[in-house]
Write a protein that holds these residues in place. Structure first.
Motif: not given
Length: 289
Positions: A186-197
């Motif tokens: 969950x954390x890495x998925x949020x991290x990936x989406x967070x950088x792009x945004x």
């Protein structure tokens, strides 16, 4: 094992073919629109002009400086937001007061229009232009990371923690073998989406910053460069900058995925991992199931 490998190879093959077909369709639609609807006004240049502009952008050292600044701003924002959201999510788990105090802040940060947020922060932080994109992106991605990490923590089966306490499993072993395997995806998925945004928001806030403030025109900023290109009607280079943003986001996504692959041992993906983990402690203590 061979069947699993065949399925995996087929999945990679079909996903690659689908990606290529999808990209080809984008180029076909792009070409049709540039030759018909946008032929006269030049708002959508043909693919060749855009890729030529892409090469021109990369050939200028000042543009590389602007790229590195935007990338660093996005990364700094993401790290700050991740550290704070993780801390508050953990505190919220153990403190009702923190949980209730965070609710209005998260709701406000999520509901406030991004354009209004950009203008307010740009106006109040004019003396420090480099901080404006960081602050704007922080207020946008913090609620997303906080809720993502909160959900990850809430998905932990706390009966496993109680069982671990019964077997006197150390806190480090609990973190390594229960908390980490459960929350890391969950954390890495949020991290990936967070950088792009955060990267997109950083560039957009730079653009707004050039409109609402008297920022130094020599300050290397992707948003400022795009704003000037729009004034000049150089849409090919505007799209070229868009391609750069896409490539940088993809590179960062692949990098985070690779870090996740290295950080999360393959044994955690075994559905029987936790069962085997507790069976080991039962055996060590002479407890029979």
């Amino acid at each position: 094992m061979k069947a699993k490998n065949d399925i995996s190879q087929n999945h990679i093959l079909w996903s690659t073919l689908a990606w290529i077909v999808g990209l080809a369709l984008i180029f076909i639609i792009w070409t049709i629109l540039s030759l018909t609807v946008y032929k006269n006004n030049g708002v959508l240049p043909n693919i060749g002009k855009c890729f030529t502009a892409f090469g021109v952008i990369l050939s200028k050292s000042k543009n590389w400086e602007a790229i590195l600044i935007a990338w660093a701003q996005a990364l700094a924002c993401l790290l700050i937001a991740f550290i704070l959201s993780s801390g508050f999510a953990i505190l919220s788990r153990y403190s009702r007061l923190i949980q209730y105090l965070m609710m209005p802040f998260v709701t406000l940060a999520r509901a406030l229009p991004t354009a209004v947020l950009m203008i307010l922060i740009a106006v109040f932080l004019v003396p420090v232009p480099a901080l404006v994109p960081i602050f704007v992106a922080f207020f946008v991605i913090f609620p997303m990371l906080y809720e993502g990490i909160n959900n990850a923590i809430n998905n932990i089966n706390y009966k496993l923690i109680e069982m671990a306490n019964v077997f006197n499993v150390t806190k480090w072993e609990q973190f390594k073998n229960i908390y980490l395997p459960t929350t890391a995806p969950y954390i890495f998925s949020s991290f990936i989406a967070g950088f792009g945004l955060s990267f997109k928001i950083a560039i957009a806030s730079q653009l707004v910053q050039t409109v609402v403030t008297n920022i130094n025109p020599d300050y290397p900023s992707i948003g400022m460069i795009i704003g000037q290109l729009l004034k000049d009607g150089n849409y090919a280079q505007v799209i070229g900058w868009g391609l750069i943003a896409i490539i940088l986001s993809l590179i960062m996504e692949l990098l985070i995925k690779e870090i996740a692959r290295i950080s999360i041992p393959s044994k955690y993906k075994d559905r029987y991992y936790l069962i085997n983990f507790f069976n080991k402690f039962k055996k060590d203590r002479g407890v029979h199931a």
